[in-house]
Design a protein around this motif. Sequence first.
Motif, PDB file in Angstrom:
ATOM      1  N   LEU A  82      -4.967  -4.864   8.508  1.00 44.54           N
ATOM      2  CA  LEU A  82      -4.522  -4.324   6.726  1.00 44.54           C
ATOM      3  C   LEU A  82      -4.953  -5.572   5.509  1.00 44.54           C
ATOM      4  CD1 LEU A  82      -2.350  -1.617   6.886  1.00 44.54           C
ATOM      5  CD2 LEU A  82      -4.498  -1.036   6.529  1.00 44.54           C
ATOM      6  N   GLU A 133      -7.598  -6.298   3.203  1.00 42.24           N
ATOM      7  CA  GLU A 133      -7.072  -6.748   2.030  1.00 42.24           C
ATOM      8  C   GLU A 133      -7.653  -8.348   0.828  1.00 42.24           C
ATOM      9  OE1 GLU A 133      -3.497  -6.342  -0.487  1.00 42.24           O
ATOM     10  OE2 GLU A 133      -3.017  -7.837   0.402  1.00 42.24           O
ATOM     11  N   VAL A 143      -6.918   3.874  11.570  1.00 39.88           N
ATOM     12  CA  VAL A 143      -6.371   2.750   9.924  1.00 39.88           C
ATOM     13  C   VAL A 143      -7.248   3.727   9.250  1.00 39.88           C
ATOM     14  CG1 VAL A 143      -5.419   1.074  10.262  1.00 39.88           C
ATOM     15  CG2 VAL A 143      -8.106   1.162   9.991  1.00 39.88           C
ATOM     16  N   GLY A 180      -3.417   2.673   1.800  1.00 37.87           N
ATOM     17  CA  GLY A 180      -3.108   1.003   2.793  1.00 37.87           C
ATOM     18  C   GLY A 180      -2.373  -0.283   2.251  1.00 37.87           C
ATOM     19  N   LEU A 221      -5.569   4.370   5.613  1.00 40.74           N
ATOM     20  CA  LEU A 221      -5.080   3.073   5.130  1.00 40.74           C
ATOM     21  C   LEU A 221      -6.575   2.311   4.558  1.00 40.74           C
ATOM     22  CD1 LEU A 221      -2.428   2.666   7.930  1.00 40.74           C
ATOM     23  CD2 LEU A 221      -2.243   3.666   5.104  1.00 40.74           C
ATOM     24  N   ILE A 222      -7.419   2.403   5.260  1.00 45.61           N
ATOM     25  CA  ILE A 222      -9.142   1.355   4.603  1.00 45.61           C
ATOM     26  C   ILE A 222     -10.108   3.282   4.956  1.00 45.61           C
ATOM     27  CG2 ILE A 222     -10.454   0.444   6.248  1.00 45.61           C
ATOM     28  CD1 ILE A 222      -8.335  -0.838   6.129  1.00 45.61           C
ATOM     29  N   ILE A 233      -9.877  -1.845   2.166  1.00 42.45           N
ATOM     30  CA  ILE A 233      -7.976  -1.248   1.140  1.00 42.45           C
ATOM     31  C   ILE A 233      -7.842   0.063   1.072  1.00 42.45           C
ATOM     32  CG2 ILE A 233      -7.355  -2.363   0.317  1.00 42.45           C
ATOM     33  CD1 ILE A 233      -4.647  -2.311   2.283  1.00 42.45           C
ATOM     34  N   THR A 234      -7.541   0.934   0.387  1.00 44.06           N
ATOM     35  CA  THR A 234      -6.773   1.936   0.385  1.00 44.06           C
ATOM     36  C   THR A 234      -5.875   1.774  -0.601  1.00 44.06           C
ATOM     37  OG1 THR A 234      -5.572   3.449   1.700  1.00 44.06           O
ATOM     38  CG2 THR A 234      -8.612   4.308   1.368  1.00 44.06           C
TER      39      THR A 234
END
Length: 150
Positions: free
Chosen positions: A46, A50, A78, A104, A83-84, A100-101
């Motif tokens: 993550l 990011e 993930v 996330g 999260l991704i 990344i969401t």
Amino acid sequence: MSRENEVGALGPLIGYHLRRASGAFASDFAAAVDGTGMRQVLIGILAVVEGTPGINQGAVGRVLGIKRANMVSLINEVVDAGLIGREVDASDRRAFSLTITEAGRAMLAECLARIEAHERRMLAGFTPAEKATLLDLLGRIERRVAPDFV
């Protein structure tokens, strides 16, 4: 009897003490992130994604020193957790571009706050200069052993 005498020939061995320190850190780290569903490797993914939006999963693996064979299942984990985000890379149709969401970002922020508290606990007796020295020394070992991952 001093602690060094208790462990005999292990007392002067750096590797022995690194392993013990690593075990203590790992145990406290696991307690710190307990309940998040996250592990150190996933938090690392993550953080890298990011910091480098659009990075492909192979590059994430190289940065973190994760074997290619393990990356697919980790990325799937993930992505499945939301999260991704993963899309076919426009410049290389064989690769996936990762972002990344919001979920996330929230998870990473929560985990980093917990990790910062964990590190404050573990290094409570260290001065800022000692922490900097420790990071420098560990980095020197890491670069010597795995120069491609630094």
